[in-house]
Write a protein that holds these residues in place. Structure first.
Motif, PDB file in Angstrom:
ATOM      1  N   ARG A 103       9.309   4.936   2.579  1.00 16.74           N
ATOM      2  CA  ARG A 103       7.861   4.887   2.683  1.00 16.74           C
ATOM      3  C   ARG A 103       7.486   4.435   4.081  1.00 16.74           C
ATOM      4  O   ARG A 103       8.172   3.595   4.668  1.00 16.74           O
ATOM      5  CB  ARG A 103       7.329   4.020   1.549  1.00 16.74           C
ATOM      6  CG  ARG A 103       6.913   2.656   1.887  1.00 16.74           C
ATOM      7  CD  ARG A 103       6.420   1.891   0.664  1.00 16.74           C
ATOM      8  NE  ARG A 103       6.126   0.566   1.126  1.00 16.74           N
ATOM      9  CZ  ARG A 103       6.294  -0.539   0.481  1.00 16.74           C
ATOM     10  NH1 ARG A 103       6.755  -0.513  -0.735  1.00 16.74           N
ATOM     11  NH2 ARG A 103       6.002  -1.686   0.992  1.00 16.74           N
ATOM     12  N   PRO A 104       6.391   4.953   4.615  1.00 20.46           N
ATOM     13  CA  PRO A 104       5.972   4.551   5.955  1.00 20.46           C
ATOM     14  C   PRO A 104       5.555   3.083   5.985  1.00 20.46           C
ATOM     15  O   PRO A 104       5.175   2.522   4.965  1.00 20.46           O
ATOM     16  CB  PRO A 104       4.764   5.447   6.248  1.00 20.46           C
ATOM     17  CG  PRO A 104       4.589   6.342   5.091  1.00 20.46           C
ATOM     18  CD  PRO A 104       5.549   5.951   4.034  1.00 20.46           C
ATOM     19  N   THR A 105       5.629   2.475   7.149  1.00 25.46           N
ATOM     20  CA  THR A 105       5.285   1.050   7.244  1.00 25.46           C
ATOM     21  C   THR A 105       4.311   0.806   8.387  1.00 25.46           C
ATOM     22  O   THR A 105       4.212   1.587   9.320  1.00 25.46           O
ATOM     23  CB  THR A 105       6.536   0.186   7.471  1.00 25.46           C
ATOM     24  OG1 THR A 105       7.158   0.583   8.686  1.00 25.46           O
ATOM     25  CG2 THR A 105       7.499   0.303   6.315  1.00 25.46           C
ATOM     26  N   ASN A 106       3.621  -0.295   8.285  1.00 25.91           N
ATOM     27  CA  ASN A 106       2.718  -0.800   9.311  1.00 25.91           C
ATOM     28  C   ASN A 106       2.880  -2.308   9.262  1.00 25.91           C
ATOM     29  O   ASN A 106       2.664  -2.914   8.219  1.00 25.91           O
ATOM     30  CB  ASN A 106       1.286  -0.369   8.999  1.00 25.91           C
ATOM     31  CG  ASN A 106       0.286  -0.900   9.998  1.00 25.91           C
ATOM     32  OD1 ASN A 106       0.275  -2.094  10.298  1.00 25.91           O
ATOM     33  ND2 ASN A 106      -0.542  -0.011  10.498  1.00 25.91           N
ATOM     34  N   ASP A 134       3.131   1.427  -2.150  1.00 28.92           N
ATOM     35  CA  ASP A 134       3.953   1.956  -3.228  1.00 28.92           C
ATOM     36  C   ASP A 134       3.184   1.757  -4.532  1.00 28.92           C
ATOM     37  O   ASP A 134       2.848   0.628  -4.900  1.00 28.92           O
ATOM     38  CB  ASP A 134       5.284   1.201  -3.268  1.00 28.92           C
ATOM     39  CG  ASP A 134       6.246   1.737  -4.302  1.00 28.92           C
ATOM     40  OD1 ASP A 134       5.941   2.768  -4.930  1.00 28.92           O
ATOM     41  OD2 ASP A 134       7.310   1.113  -4.479  1.00 28.92           O
ATOM     42  N   ALA A 143      -7.053   6.376   5.700  1.00 26.38           N
ATOM     43  CA  ALA A 143      -5.826   7.178   5.754  1.00 26.38           C
ATOM     44  C   ALA A 143      -4.574   6.298   5.752  1.00 26.38           C
ATOM     45  O   ALA A 143      -3.600   6.570   6.437  1.00 26.38           O
ATOM     46  CB  ALA A 143      -5.832   8.104   6.964  1.00 26.38           C
ATOM     47  N   LEU A 144      -4.618   5.234   4.951  1.00 28.18           N
ATOM     48  CA  LEU A 144      -3.475   4.328   4.836  1.00 28.18           C
ATOM     49  C   LEU A 144      -2.869   4.353   3.434  1.00 28.18           C
ATOM     50  O   LEU A 144      -2.025   3.526   3.106  1.00 28.18           O
ATOM     51  CB  LEU A 144      -3.906   2.888   5.163  1.00 28.18           C
ATOM     52  CG  LEU A 144      -4.375   2.623   6.581  1.00 28.18           C
ATOM     53  CD1 LEU A 144      -4.951   1.221   6.703  1.00 28.18           C
ATOM     54  CD2 LEU A 144      -3.247   2.840   7.557  1.00 28.18           C
ATOM     55  N   PHE A 145      -3.292   5.286   2.611  1.00 26.77           N
ATOM     56  CA  PHE A 145      -2.845   5.336   1.225  1.00 26.77           C
ATOM     57  C   PHE A 145      -1.326   5.482   1.112  1.00 26.77           C
ATOM     58  O   PHE A 145      -0.713   4.950   0.197  1.00 26.77           O
ATOM     59  CB  PHE A 145      -3.544   6.486   0.482  1.00 26.77           C
ATOM     60  CG  PHE A 145      -3.319   6.475  -0.992  1.00 26.77           C
ATOM     61  CD1 PHE A 145      -4.029   5.600  -1.800  1.00 26.77           C
ATOM     62  CD2 PHE A 145      -2.394   7.324  -1.586  1.00 26.77           C
ATOM     63  CE1 PHE A 145      -3.832   5.580  -3.164  1.00 26.77           C
ATOM     64  CE2 PHE A 145      -2.190   7.310  -2.950  1.00 26.77           C
ATOM     65  CZ  PHE A 145      -2.909   6.435  -3.744  1.00 26.77           C
ATOM     66  N   GLY A 146      -0.711   6.152   2.054  1.00 28.83           N
ATOM     67  CA  GLY A 146       0.735   6.353   2.033  1.00 28.83           C
ATOM     68  C   GLY A 146       1.536   5.089   2.291  1.00 28.83           C
ATOM     69  O   GLY A 146       2.748   5.063   2.085  1.00 28.83           O
ATOM     70  N   LEU A 147       0.875   4.025   2.734  1.00 37.26           N
ATOM     71  CA  LEU A 147       1.579   2.782   3.032  1.00 37.26           C
ATOM     72  C   LEU A 147       1.850   1.935   1.806  1.00 37.26           C
ATOM     73  O   LEU A 147       2.611   0.970   1.876  1.00 37.26           O
ATOM     74  CB  LEU A 147       0.774   1.947   4.039  1.00 37.26           C
ATOM     75  CG  LEU A 147       0.636   2.538   5.434  1.00 37.26           C
ATOM     76  CD1 LEU A 147      -0.226   1.635   6.295  1.00 37.26           C
ATOM     77  CD2 LEU A 147       1.992   2.763   6.070  1.00 37.26           C
ATOM     78  N   THR A 203      -7.540   4.862   1.158  1.00 37.89           N
ATOM     79  CA  THR A 203      -7.693   6.309   1.302  1.00 37.89           C
ATOM     80  C   THR A 203      -8.656   6.634   2.441  1.00 37.89           C
ATOM     81  O   THR A 203      -8.400   7.543   3.234  1.00 37.89           O
ATOM     82  CB  THR A 203      -8.192   6.932  -0.018  1.00 37.89           C
ATOM     83  OG1 THR A 203      -7.265   6.601  -1.044  1.00 37.89           O
ATOM     84  CG2 THR A 203      -8.312   8.432   0.091  1.00 37.89           C
TER      85      THR A 203
END
Length: 183
Positions: A1-4, A92, A86-90, A83
Motif C-alpha cells: 500500500r502507498p505511504t505518506n 487499509d 485523493a488520499l483514499f489509497g493510503l 477521497t
C-alpha cells in the motif's frame, strides 16, 4: 500500500481517538441516564414491566447502537475527506473492520462498568467520584500512544495489548502503524 509519512503518523491517533470518543459518548450517556432514572423513580415503573437484566441489556445495546452510528458517521466523513484529497489509497480498509470489532469489545466492557457505577449511586456527584479510576484506565493507551507508535512491536506496546481493560485501545494504536503487530 502507498505511504505518506505525515499521514502514517496521524493515523494511529485518529483511530484511537475515534474508538475513545465512541466509547465515551455511549458510556457517559448510559451512566447519566441510569442515575437520572434512579433519582426520578422512573426505574420502579420500568422494573414492573421488565427484569433488571433485560432493562440494563436494553440500555447497553441501545446506547451501543447510537455510539456505533456516531462512529460510522465519523468514519464516513473521514473517508469522504480522504477521497476529496485523493488520499483514499493510503488507508487499509481492514482497519475499519478492526475499529468496529474493537469498538464492540471495548464498548461492552466499559458500558458494563458505566452501568454498574450508575446503578450503585444516587447522584451524579457520587458517580463522578467513582468515574475517576475508570477514566484513568480508559486514558492510559491514549497517554502512551506516542510510545506505542514509536515502537509498536516493542515490549511496552505488546504488554499493553495483553491487559484486558486497555488492550483494544492499544491494538487500535498499533494496527495503523507502518509496522503493525504480527498476525
Amino acid at each position: 500500500r502507498p505511504t505518506n509519512r505525515n499521514f502514517n503518523r496521524f493515523l494511529p491517533f485518529a483511530f484511537a481517538g475515534l474508538l475513545l470518543f465512541a466509547i465515551l459518548i455511549g458510556g457517559q450517556t448510559l451512566l447519566t441516564q441510569t442515575v437520572e432514572e434512579k433519582s426520578s423513580r422512573v426505574i420502579e415503573v420500568l422494573l414492573s414491566a421488565v427484569s433488571p437484566i433485560e432493562l440494563m441489556a436494553g440500555k447497553i445495546l441501545g446506547q451501543m447502537a447510537v455510539s456505533l452510528l456516531v462512529l460510522s458517521l465519523y468514519v464516513g466523513m473521514g473517508l469522504t475527506v480522504l477521497t476529496s484529497f485523493a488520499l483514499f489509497g493510503l488507508i487499509d480498509l481492514s482497519l475499519i473492520a478492526y475499529l468496529v470489532l474493537f469498538f464492540l469489545i471495548a464498548y461492552l466492557v466499559y458500558a458494563a462498568i458505566f452501568g454498574a457505577i450508575g446503578a450503585a449511586v444516587n447522584e451524579m456527584r457520587e458517580a463522578q467520584a467513582l468515574m475517576t479510576p475508570v477514566m484513568l484506565v480508559l486514558m492510559i493507551p491514549w497517554l502512551f500512544a506516542s510510545a506505542i507508535v514509536a515502537d509498536p512491536n516493542g515490549t511496552f506496546a505488546t504488554a499493553l495489548s495483553l491487559i484486558p481493560p486497555v488492550n483494544t485501545f492499544a491494538m487500535m494504536v498499533r494496527l495503523p502503524t507502518t509496522t503493525p503487530p504480527p498476525s
